[in-house]
Design a protein around this motif. Structure first.
Motif, PDB file in Angstrom:
ATOM      1  N   ASN A  65       0.810  -1.227   0.000  1.00  0.00           N
ATOM      2  CA  ASN A  65       0.000   0.000   0.000  1.00  0.00           C
ATOM      3  C   ASN A  65       0.832   1.260   0.000  1.00  0.00           C
ATOM      4  O   ASN A  65       0.305   2.349   0.248  1.00  0.00           O
ATOM      5  N   ASP A  66       2.102   1.172  -0.309  1.00  0.00           N
ATOM      6  CA  ASP A  66       2.935   2.352  -0.438  1.00  0.00           C
ATOM      7  C   ASP A  66       4.256   1.959  -1.116  1.00  0.00           C
ATOM      8  O   ASP A  66       4.790   0.889  -0.810  1.00  0.00           O
ATOM      9  N   PRO A  67       4.789   2.794  -2.016  1.00  0.00           N
ATOM     10  CA  PRO A  67       4.290   4.116  -2.408  1.00  0.00           C
ATOM     11  C   PRO A  67       3.102   4.083  -3.363  1.00  0.00           C
ATOM     12  O   PRO A  67       2.456   5.087  -3.557  1.00  0.00           O
ATOM     13  N   ILE A  68       2.825   2.928  -3.972  1.00  0.00           N
ATOM     14  CA  ILE A  68       1.647   2.819  -4.838  1.00  0.00           C
ATOM     15  C   ILE A  68       0.523   2.189  -4.030  1.00  0.00           C
ATOM     16  O   ILE A  68       0.663   1.085  -3.513  1.00  0.00           O
ATOM     17  N   PRO A  69      -0.613   2.877  -3.911  1.00  0.00           N
ATOM     18  CA  PRO A  69      -1.711   2.334  -3.102  1.00  0.00           C
ATOM     19  C   PRO A  69      -2.274   1.046  -3.709  1.00  0.00           C
ATOM     20  O   PRO A  69      -2.279   0.855  -4.924  1.00  0.00           O
ATOM     21  N   CYS A  70      -2.742   0.150  -2.849  1.00  0.00           N
ATOM     22  CA  CYS A  70      -3.503  -1.014  -3.295  1.00  0.00           C
ATOM     23  C   CYS A  70      -4.727  -1.135  -2.384  1.00  0.00           C
ATOM     24  O   CYS A  70      -4.671  -0.743  -1.212  1.00  0.00           O
ATOM     25  N   PRO A  71      -5.844  -1.635  -2.886  1.00  0.00           N
ATOM     26  CA  PRO A  71      -7.096  -1.599  -2.121  1.00  0.00           C
ATOM     27  C   PRO A  71      -7.146  -2.575  -0.952  1.00  0.00           C
ATOM     28  O   PRO A  71      -7.972  -2.422  -0.058  1.00  0.00           O
ATOM     29  N   ASP A  72      -6.303  -3.606  -0.954  1.00  0.00           N
ATOM     30  CA  ASP A  72      -6.415  -4.672   0.044  1.00  0.00           C
ATOM     31  C   ASP A  72      -5.034  -5.116   0.517  1.00  0.00           C
ATOM     32  O   ASP A  72      -4.617  -6.253   0.288  1.00  0.00           O
ATOM     33  N   PRO A  73      -4.285  -4.240   1.185  1.00  0.00           N
ATOM     34  CA  PRO A  73      -2.908  -4.585   1.559  1.00  0.00           C
ATOM     35  C   PRO A  73      -2.802  -5.802   2.467  1.00  0.00           C
ATOM     36  O   PRO A  73      -1.883  -6.611   2.316  1.00  0.00           O
ATOM     37  N   ALA A  74      -3.740  -5.954   3.411  1.00  0.00           N
ATOM     38  CA  ALA A  74      -3.664  -7.102   4.326  1.00  0.00           C
ATOM     39  C   ALA A  74      -3.850  -8.409   3.567  1.00  0.00           C
ATOM     40  O   ALA A  74      -3.105  -9.379   3.771  1.00  0.00           O
ATOM     41  N   ALA A  75      -4.846  -8.463   2.668  1.00  0.00           N
ATOM     42  CA  ALA A  75      -5.073  -9.676   1.878  1.00  0.00           C
ATOM     43  C   ALA A  75      -3.889  -9.966   0.973  1.00  0.00           C
ATOM     44  O   ALA A  75      -3.476 -11.125   0.823  1.00  0.00           O
ATOM     45  N   ARG A  76      -3.315  -8.911   0.366  1.00  0.00           N
ATOM     46  CA  ARG A  76      -2.158  -9.120  -0.509  1.00  0.00           C
ATOM     47  C   ARG A  76      -0.974  -9.688   0.284  1.00  0.00           C
ATOM     48  O   ARG A  76      -0.267 -10.581  -0.184  1.00  0.00           O
ATOM     49  N   ALA A  77      -0.765  -9.186   1.495  1.00  0.00           N
ATOM     50  CA  ALA A  77       0.341  -9.659   2.319  1.00  0.00           C
ATOM     51  C   ALA A  77       0.149 -11.132   2.697  1.00  0.00           C
ATOM     52  O   ALA A  77       1.098 -11.937   2.659  1.00  0.00           O
ATOM     53  N   VAL A  78      -1.086 -11.492   3.064  1.00  0.00           N
ATOM     54  CA  VAL A  78      -1.346 -12.881   3.464  1.00  0.00           C
ATOM     55  C   VAL A  78      -1.199 -13.816   2.271  1.00  0.00           C
ATOM     56  O   VAL A  78      -0.631 -14.917   2.395  1.00  0.00           O
ATOM     57  N   GLU A  79      -1.706 -13.419   1.116  1.00  0.00           N
ATOM     58  CA  GLU A  79      -1.559 -14.254  -0.087  1.00  0.00           C
ATOM     59  C   GLU A  79      -0.086 -14.479  -0.409  1.00  0.00           C
ATOM     60  O   GLU A  79       0.335 -15.591  -0.748  1.00  0.00           O
ATOM     61  N   MET A  80       0.719 -13.432  -0.280  1.00  0.00           N
ATOM     62  CA  MET A  80       2.143 -13.582  -0.541  1.00  0.00           C
ATOM     63  C   MET A  80       2.788 -14.496   0.503  1.00  0.00           C
ATOM     64  O   MET A  80       3.625 -15.350   0.170  1.00  0.00           O
ATOM     65  N   ALA A  81       2.388 -14.347   1.759  1.00  0.00           N
ATOM     66  CA  ALA A  81       2.964 -15.184   2.823  1.00  0.00           C
ATOM     67  C   ALA A  81       2.676 -16.661   2.566  1.00  0.00           C
ATOM     68  O   ALA A  81       3.557 -17.524   2.748  1.00  0.00           O
ATOM     69  N   LEU A  82       1.453 -16.977   2.132  1.00  0.00           N
ATOM     70  CA  LEU A  82       1.114 -18.373   1.862  1.00  0.00           C
ATOM     71  C   LEU A  82       1.883 -18.909   0.656  1.00  0.00           C
ATOM     72  O   LEU A  82       2.314 -20.074   0.656  1.00  0.00           O
ATOM     73  N   SER A  83       2.087 -18.063  -0.349  1.00  0.00           N
ATOM     74  CA  SER A  83       2.898 -18.477  -1.500  1.00  0.00           C
ATOM     75  C   SER A  83       4.351 -18.676  -1.076  1.00  0.00           C
ATOM     76  O   SER A  83       5.020 -19.610  -1.531  1.00  0.00           O
ATOM     77  N   MET A  84       4.834 -17.814  -0.196  1.00  0.00           N
ATOM     78  CA  MET A  84       6.201 -17.960   0.315  1.00  0.00           C
ATOM     79  C   MET A  84       6.345 -19.279   1.073  1.00  0.00           C
ATOM     80  O   MET A  84       7.343 -19.999   0.908  1.00  0.00           O
ATOM     81  N   ARG A  85       5.364 -19.582   1.894  1.00  0.00           N
ATOM     82  CA  ARG A  85       5.432 -20.826   2.670  1.00  0.00           C
ATOM     83  C   ARG A  85       5.464 -22.043   1.743  1.00  0.00           C
ATOM     84  O   ARG A  85       6.207 -23.001   1.988  1.00  0.00           O
ATOM     85  N   GLU A  86       4.667 -21.997   0.680  1.00  0.00           N
ATOM     86  CA  GLU A  86       4.648 -23.113  -0.269  1.00  0.00           C
ATOM     87  C   GLU A  86       6.007 -23.269  -0.960  1.00  0.00           C
ATOM     88  O   GLU A  86       6.537 -24.376  -1.067  1.00  0.00           O
ATOM     89  N   VAL A  87       6.567 -22.147  -1.415  1.00  0.00           N
ATOM     90  CA  VAL A  87       7.876 -22.208  -2.082  1.00  0.00           C
ATOM     91  C   VAL A  87       8.956 -22.650  -1.108  1.00  0.00           C
ATOM     92  O   VAL A  87       9.825 -23.475  -1.437  1.00  0.00           O
ATOM     93  N   MET A  88       8.909 -22.120   0.110  1.00  0.00           N
ATOM     94  CA  MET A  88       9.936 -22.451   1.090  1.00  0.00           C
ATOM     95  C   MET A  88       9.835 -23.903   1.536  1.00  0.00           C
ATOM     96  O   MET A  88      10.835 -24.497   1.958  1.00  0.00           O
ATOM     97  N   GLY A  89       8.648 -24.514   1.427  1.00  0.00           N
ATOM     98  CA  GLY A  89       8.530 -25.934   1.751  1.00  0.00           C
ATOM     99  C   GLY A  89       9.431 -26.768   0.867  1.00  0.00           C
ATOM    100  O   GLY A  89      10.107 -27.707   1.342  1.00  0.00           O
ATOM    101  N   GLY A  90       9.467 -26.446  -0.408  1.00  0.00           N
ATOM    102  CA  GLY A  90      10.364 -27.157  -1.319  1.00  0.00           C
ATOM    103  C   GLY A  90      11.821 -26.870  -1.033  1.00  0.00           C
ATOM    104  O   GLY A  90      12.668 -27.776  -1.076  1.00  0.00           O
TER     105      GLY A  90
END
Length: 377
Positions: free
Chosen positions: A245-270
């Protein structure tokens, strides 16, 4: 230059001037005249002729002196000069020595005169064309140099921006101007990620192998940072901090962060599975918080970064510290924003260093059907 080539006839005898004028004008030339050397020099400056027909024997300043002065002036150095001479060899030699391009002898042959005049006027026109093109080329080169300098500066700025922004965001910031990087306050979602077991791993493993692990970790995380368009606040061997959400605004920063965290966890599992086969006991955890921070460019001339200051940064770090291996912990405020998208369970109230009261946290297990549908869009 006029449509008709312009010839300056210089002679102190009016009959000679009228004769030359009659021959030249009837063959497509515009004629101007002067009756003395000083007047000839004035007419050259005022009228810019394409050729000078110059008599030698004139009272006061003779033709030789006029020619020498024309050759000394950079603006008339290449102006064609045809001297009207006697047939005497010494006179011709002096004419050439003074800088004349050609000469005709008295009484002159009309066809010979026209051939010589046309030839030299054509050469003058070629020269003028080359000069004009050279000037245009010099102007184009200056413009090109300015554009190249501007593009180099833009590339340098883009390179600096890409250290803490994804390429897409860096280009947007660059196109928006530096004002977007000035200090301001905004609500952001902050994600801290950490490699568990790093200290023991780094002190018991050869440096070359440590660097291999760091590269694999950074490459994997960098790809996700670009995909989710996160802003990088901090990146080290054993962890990272990014925000949304900064410097470019996004409408759903919390959801974007969680989606990225879950993708990170999946990649890091491998990755962690591969590292364990090489004898490295490493794991991965994430903490996410949502809150207001003051953000902007920090540093000094030649070495700027983009930073954020606020308790939300510390909160995300402390939540990450409490997360177990493979766990994504979020604050209650984050959970309130994303509970319709995820499957989660309470993680209890956590006592965090630097915070006076215990704080509820939630462990995100994955996306629910609605979250999966959103992620696929």
């Amino acid at each position: 230059m006029d449509a008709s080539p312009k010839v300056l006839v210089v002679d102190d005898v009016p009959q000679n001037v009228r004769l030359l004028e009659a021959v030249l004008t009837s063959n497509g030339f515009a004629v101007i005249s002067a009756s003395s050397g000083p007047e000839a020099l004035e007419r050259v400056v005022a009228d810019h002729p394409d050729l000078v027909l110059l008599d030698i024997q004139m009272p006061g300043m003779n033709g030789y002196e006029v020619c020498r002065r024309l050759r000394e002036d950079p603006t008339t150095r290449f102006l064609p000069v045809v001297m009207v001479t006697a047939s005497d060899t010494e006179v011709r030699f002096n004419a050439v020595e003074a800088g004349a391009d050609d000469f005709v002898t008295k009484p002159f042959n009309q066809q010979e005169l026209l051939l010589r005049v046309r030839s030299l006027v054509r050469i003058k026109q070629y020269h003028d064309t080359i000069e004009s093109q050279t000037a245009e080329l010099a102007l184009l080169n200056r413009d090109l140099e300015a554009r190249v300098a501007e593009q180099v500066d833009e590339l340098e700025r883009l390179t600096r921006l890409r250290r803490f922004l994804s390429p897409t965001l860096a280009e947007l910031v660059l196109s928006s101007g530096d004002s977007i990087l000035e200090s301001h306050r905004r609500e952001i979602a902050v994600l801290f990620a950490d490699l568990r077991g790093w200290t023991a791993f780094s002190v018991t493993t050869e440096p070359e192998e440590v660097m291999v692990v760091i590269r694999e970790f950074h490459n994997a995380m960098g790809e996700l940072i670009r995909r989710f368009e996160a802003t990088v606040g901090w990146f080290a061997g054993d962890g990272l901090m990014v925000w949304f959400n900064d410097p470019i605004p996004c409408p759903d920063p919390a959801a974007r962060a969680v989606e990225m965290a879950l993708s990170m966890r999946e990649v890091m599992g491998g990755l962690t599975s591969k590292w364990r086969k090489r004898g490295h006991d490493l794991d991965f955890s994430v903490g996410i918080a949502l809150g207001y921070a003051t953000l902007g460019r920090i540093g000094f001339d030649g070495r700027y970064d983009y930073g954020a200051v606020g308790s939300v940064m510390n909160l995300a770090s402390r939540i990450c510290d409490e997360a177990g291996s493979g766990q994504v912990l979020v604050t209650e405020r984050v959970f309130a924003e994303i509970e319709h998208l995820v499957v989660a369970e309470p993680a209890g109230e956590l006592t965090l260093k630097g915070f006076a009261k215990p704080m509820p946290a939630y462990s995100v297990l994955g996306l629910n059907a609605q979250g999966e549908g959103r992620s696929a869009q």
